[in-house]
Design a protein around this motif. Structure first.
Motif, PDB file in Angstrom:
ATOM      1  N   ASP A  84      -4.330   4.302   1.344  1.00 51.37           N
ATOM      2  CA  ASP A  84      -2.973   3.843   1.099  1.00 51.37           C
ATOM      3  C   ASP A  84      -2.008   4.591   2.023  1.00 51.37           C
ATOM      4  OD1 ASP A  84      -3.501   1.902  -0.850  1.00 51.37           O
ATOM      5  OD2 ASP A  84      -3.546   3.409  -2.455  1.00 51.37           O
ATOM      6  N   LYS A  85      -0.712   4.402   1.812  1.00 45.04           N
ATOM      7  CA  LYS A  85       0.320   5.134   2.529  1.00 45.04           C
ATOM      8  C   LYS A  85       1.197   5.833   1.497  1.00 45.04           C
ATOM      9  CE  LYS A  85       0.609   1.786   6.350  1.00 45.04           C
ATOM     10  NZ  LYS A  85      -0.131   0.658   5.729  1.00 45.04           N
ATOM     11  N   ALA A  86       1.662   7.027   1.809  1.00 42.31           N
ATOM     12  CA  ALA A  86       2.441   7.786   0.841  1.00 42.31           C
ATOM     13  C   ALA A  86       3.693   8.355   1.477  1.00 42.31           C
ATOM     14  CB  ALA A  86       1.599   8.915   0.246  1.00 42.31           C
ATOM     15  N   ILE A  87       4.795   8.243   0.728  1.00 39.49           N
ATOM     16  CA  ILE A  87       6.034   8.953   1.053  1.00 39.49           C
ATOM     17  C   ILE A  87       6.285   9.919  -0.092  1.00 39.49           C
ATOM     18  CG2 ILE A  87       8.514   8.746   1.444  1.00 39.49           C
ATOM     19  CD1 ILE A  87       8.034   5.877   2.390  1.00 39.49           C
ATOM     20  N   VAL A  88       6.401  11.192   0.217  1.00 34.25           N
ATOM     21  CA  VAL A  88       6.699  12.170  -0.822  1.00 34.25           C
ATOM     22  C   VAL A  88       8.045  12.812  -0.520  1.00 34.25           C
ATOM     23  CG1 VAL A  88       4.261  12.577  -1.262  1.00 34.25           C
ATOM     24  CG2 VAL A  88       5.473  14.087   0.283  1.00 34.25           C
ATOM     25  N   GLU A  89       8.825  13.024  -1.548  1.00 38.30           N
ATOM     26  CA  GLU A  89      10.141  13.642  -1.384  1.00 38.30           C
ATOM     27  C   GLU A  89      10.116  15.061  -1.901  1.00 38.30           C
ATOM     28  OE1 GLU A  89      14.237  13.318  -3.757  1.00 38.30           O
ATOM     29  OE2 GLU A  89      13.922  11.555  -2.482  1.00 38.30           O
ATOM     30  N   ILE A  90      10.511  15.999  -1.041  1.00 35.88           N
ATOM     31  CA  ILE A  90      10.782  17.374  -1.459  1.00 35.88           C
ATOM     32  C   ILE A  90      12.283  17.436  -1.739  1.00 35.88           C
ATOM     33  CG2 ILE A  90      10.633  19.797  -0.824  1.00 35.88           C
ATOM     34  CD1 ILE A  90       7.899  18.392  -0.966  1.00 35.88           C
ATOM     35  N   MET A  91      12.661  17.768  -2.968  1.00 36.11           N
ATOM     36  CA  MET A  91      14.062  17.613  -3.369  1.00 36.11           C
ATOM     37  C   MET A  91      15.028  18.351  -2.440  1.00 36.11           C
ATOM     38  SD  MET A  91      15.893  18.312  -7.058  1.00 36.11           S
ATOM     39  CE  MET A  91      14.994  17.042  -7.943  1.00 36.11           C
ATOM     40  N   PHE A  92      14.680  19.574  -2.056  1.00 34.34           N
ATOM     41  CA  PHE A  92      15.423  20.333  -1.044  1.00 34.34           C
ATOM     42  C   PHE A  92      14.408  20.847  -0.036  1.00 34.34           C
ATOM     43  CE2 PHE A  92      18.376  20.353  -4.531  1.00 34.34           C
ATOM     44  CZ  PHE A  92      19.629  20.342  -3.945  1.00 34.34           C
ATOM     45  N   ALA A  93      14.735  20.747   1.249  1.00 33.46           N
ATOM     46  CA  ALA A  93      13.780  21.117   2.290  1.00 33.46           C
ATOM     47  C   ALA A  93      13.322  22.560   2.162  1.00 33.46           C
ATOM     48  CB  ALA A  93      14.396  20.892   3.667  1.00 33.46           C
ATOM     49  N   ASP A  94      14.150  23.436   1.582  1.00 29.66           N
ATOM     50  CA  ASP A  94      13.754  24.829   1.381  1.00 29.66           C
ATOM     51  C   ASP A  94      12.422  24.917   0.631  1.00 29.66           C
ATOM     52  OD1 ASP A  94      16.825  26.341   1.595  1.00 29.66           O
ATOM     53  OD2 ASP A  94      16.718  24.227   1.085  1.00 29.66           O
ATOM     54  N   PHE A  95      12.207  23.978  -0.315  1.00 31.27           N
ATOM     55  CA  PHE A  95      11.036  24.043  -1.178  1.00 31.27           C
ATOM     56  C   PHE A  95       9.767  23.531  -0.497  1.00 31.27           C
ATOM     57  CE2 PHE A  95      14.346  23.066  -4.678  1.00 31.27           C
ATOM     58  CZ  PHE A  95      14.857  24.349  -4.574  1.00 31.27           C
ATOM     59  N   VAL A  96       9.891  23.030   0.734  1.00 30.05           N
ATOM     60  CA  VAL A  96       8.692  22.569   1.434  1.00 30.05           C
ATOM     61  C   VAL A  96       7.768  23.753   1.725  1.00 30.05           C
ATOM     62  CG1 VAL A  96       9.506  22.766   3.836  1.00 30.05           C
ATOM     63  CG2 VAL A  96       7.916  20.919   3.203  1.00 30.05           C
ATOM     64  N   ALA A  97       8.300  24.973   1.675  1.00 29.93           N
ATOM     65  CA  ALA A  97       7.444  26.149   1.834  1.00 29.93           C
ATOM     66  C   ALA A  97       6.369  26.193   0.750  1.00 29.93           C
ATOM     67  CB  ALA A  97       8.288  27.430   1.785  1.00 29.93           C
ATOM     68  N   LEU A  98       6.672  25.659  -0.430  1.00 30.05           N
ATOM     69  CA  LEU A  98       5.702  25.628  -1.518  1.00 30.05           C
ATOM     70  C   LEU A  98       4.590  24.621  -1.272  1.00 30.05           C
ATOM     71  CD1 LEU A  98       8.338  25.804  -4.380  1.00 30.05           C
ATOM     72  CD2 LEU A  98       6.701  27.603  -3.796  1.00 30.05           C
ATOM     73  N   ALA A  99       4.799  23.712  -0.315  1.00 31.01           N
ATOM     74  CA  ALA A  99       3.781  22.717   0.036  1.00 31.01           C
ATOM     75  C   ALA A  99       3.160  23.002   1.400  1.00 31.01           C
ATOM     76  CB  ALA A  99       4.403  21.321   0.029  1.00 31.01           C
ATOM     77  N   PHE A 100       3.446  24.171   1.952  1.00 33.94           N
ATOM     78  CA  PHE A 100       3.004  24.488   3.316  1.00 33.94           C
ATOM     79  C   PHE A 100       1.483  24.388   3.451  1.00 33.94           C
ATOM     80  CE2 PHE A 100       2.058  27.188   6.972  1.00 33.94           C
ATOM     81  CZ  PHE A 100       3.048  26.817   7.870  1.00 33.94           C
ATOM     82  N   ASP A 101       0.759  24.901   2.478  1.00 35.79           N
ATOM     83  CA  ASP A 101      -0.702  24.881   2.548  1.00 35.79           C
ATOM     84  C   ASP A 101      -1.234  23.452   2.551  1.00 35.79           C
ATOM     85  OD1 ASP A 101      -3.398  26.232   2.325  1.00 35.79           O
ATOM     86  OD2 ASP A 101      -3.415  25.049   0.492  1.00 35.79           O
ATOM     87  N   SER A 127       0.816  -1.220   0.000  1.00 37.75           N
ATOM     88  CA  SER A 127       0.000   0.000   0.000  1.00 37.75           C
ATOM     89  C   SER A 127       0.847   1.267   0.000  1.00 37.75           C
ATOM     90  CB  SER A 127      -0.930   0.012   1.222  1.00 37.75           C
ATOM     91  OG  SER A 127      -0.201   0.211   2.420  1.00 37.75           O
ATOM     92  N   VAL A 128       2.185   1.122   0.079  1.00 40.44           N
ATOM     93  CA  VAL A 128       3.067   2.292   0.144  1.00 40.44           C
ATOM     94  C   VAL A 128       3.381   2.797  -1.265  1.00 40.44           C
ATOM     95  CG1 VAL A 128       5.328   3.154   0.845  1.00 40.44           C
ATOM     96  CG2 VAL A 128       4.080   1.566   2.332  1.00 40.44           C
ATOM     97  N   HIS A 129       3.202   4.104  -1.471  1.00 35.78           N
ATOM     98  CA  HIS A 129       3.559   4.767  -2.725  1.00 35.78           C
ATOM     99  C   HIS A 129       4.640   5.806  -2.433  1.00 35.78           C
ATOM    100  CE1 HIS A 129      -0.040   3.280  -4.992  1.00 35.78           C
ATOM    101  NE2 HIS A 129      -0.495   3.182  -3.746  1.00 35.78           N
ATOM    102  N   LEU A 130       5.483   6.072  -3.408  1.00 36.99           N
ATOM    103  CA  LEU A 130       6.529   7.075  -3.269  1.00 36.99           C
ATOM    104  C   LEU A 130       6.471   8.030  -4.448  1.00 36.99           C
ATOM    105  CD1 LEU A 130      10.073   6.631  -1.918  1.00 36.99           C
ATOM    106  CD2 LEU A 130       9.771   7.904  -4.034  1.00 36.99           C
ATOM    107  N   LEU A 131       6.428   9.335  -4.144  1.00 37.81           N
ATOM    108  CA  LEU A 131       6.308  10.366  -5.162  1.00 37.81           C
ATOM    109  C   LEU A 131       7.384  11.421  -4.956  1.00 37.81           C
ATOM    110  CD1 LEU A 131       2.480  11.085  -4.700  1.00 37.81           C
ATOM    111  CD2 LEU A 131       3.474   9.466  -6.320  1.00 37.81           C
ATOM    112  N   GLY A 132       7.823  12.024  -6.055  1.00 32.36           N
ATOM    113  CA  GLY A 132       8.772  13.125  -5.932  1.00 32.36           C
ATOM    114  C   GLY A 132       9.419  13.452  -7.260  1.00 32.36           C
TER     115      GLY A 132
END
Length: 325
Positions: A73-90, A21-26
């Motif tokens: 399901d379960k999801a693991i998502v990768e933000i390429m650089f942690a700085d860009f997690v601000a774009l996913a804040f919402d 059930s685990v998916h990985l996106l990035g």
């Protein structure tokens, strides 16, 4: 010995093998690239469509991951650089975290957002930050960080077991370091999932240091110099869970506590740790808890200037010496 990046890669292979059930996106996580830091190498070749390289939209990546988690399901998502997690804040704070409780009943949202973080690689202001502090105190959201002491497979299981979205920070410099096993001076043990590094048989330490995974080696270097050159004995506590702040073991006899945090000054994880510790230790501390943070400024790309902004072993040593003087 296994490097931290290799250890994480093996943990992801084992997790996806054991749980369909685990998916990985990035971005660029699929082969042949295998992620910017090669942590996802081999996963798409082995698990096919459960591993997907995405468009360059951190908001979309986090939103799709949260949707998969809400759908069962379960999801693991990768933000390429942690700085860009601000774009996913919402998507993380207003959708994923709130979805655990805003529908009138508890709803599991097993989502892990992986964030390669930290500097000391000359990547400059937009690729070197530690943004942990911006997510502290968000209801329904937990924060973890990879350390060289903790098993990544167990951490993934623990995060998914919470049934709530988790941010999982991974220091980029730590990727190249080996998982910690032994040392010529210090030994370590896991106590209630917190790593304790200490000088065997030393008795009560002069200072107890608390830090997160990416600062482990710089803090150990400072501890070594404090012992050999200043005759000051320190012990180190490293939790994998950053928030909510876990109960840190062995502080009943602490003479002084110093929290070391690579985030910029102001509203920091270090301050949150101190806030959690003061009610417990107030009657025994000899002096206020010392907070060590990176400077209040953007992170330069020039290595010599970058070192002046970010926490280094010598700045940790200097802060401990000053506190104990």
């Amino acid at each position: 010995m296994t490097r931290v990046s290799e250890h994480l890669n093996q943990a992801l292979h084992d997790l996806m093998e054991s749980d369909p059930s685990v998916h990985l996106l990035g971005e660029d996580v699929s082969d042949p690239y295998g992620g910017a830091f090669k942590v996802t190498r081999g996963l798409s070749s082995r698990f096919g469509s459960r591993v997907r390289s995405t468009p360059l939209s951190e908001g979309a990546i986090a939103g799709v991951g949260a949707g998969l988690a809400l759908a069962g399901d379960k999801a693991i998502v990768e933000i390429m650089f942690a700085d860009f997690v601000a774009l996913a804040f919402d998507q993380i704070t207003n959708f994923a975290a709130k979805s655990t409780s805003m529908y009138g009943r508890p709803v599991p949202v097993p989502l892990v957002v992986r964030c390669p973080t930290g500097g000391n690689r000359g990547y400059g202001p937009t690729h070197s930050q530690n943004p942990q502090k911006h997510f502290i105190g968000v209801p329904g959201l937990s924060l973890f960080e990879m350390t060289p002491f903790h098993d990544a497979g167990e951490l993934f299981a623990r995060m998914f077991g919470l049934g709530r979205p988790c941010l999982f920070f991974e220091d980029k410099v730590l990727y190249t370091r080996q998982m910690y096993r032994t040392d010529d001076l210090f030994r370590f043990e896991l106590v209630d999932d917190v790593a304790r590094v200490h000088l065997d048989g030393a008795g009560r330490p002069d200072c107890t240091l608390v830090t997160h995974g990416g600062l482990v080696h710089r803090t150990l270097d400072a501890m070594r110099a404090l012992l050999l050159e200043d005759e000051l004995v320190c012990e180190l506590l490293v939790p994998a869970q950053l928030y909510p702040v876990p109960r840190l073991p062995g502080l009943e006899d602490a003479a002084h506590v110093c929290v070391v945090d690579d985030g910029a000054e102001g509203g920091t994880w270090a301050a949150e740790v101190a806030t959690a510790l003061y009610p417990r230790l107030w009657g025994r501390l000899r002096r206020p808890i010392t907070l060590i943070n990176s400077a209040d400024g953007v992170i330069p790309a020039a290595p010599h200037l970058e070192r002046e902004v970010l926490v280094q072993a010598d700045s940790i040593r200097a802060a401990v010496r000053e506190a104990l003087s």
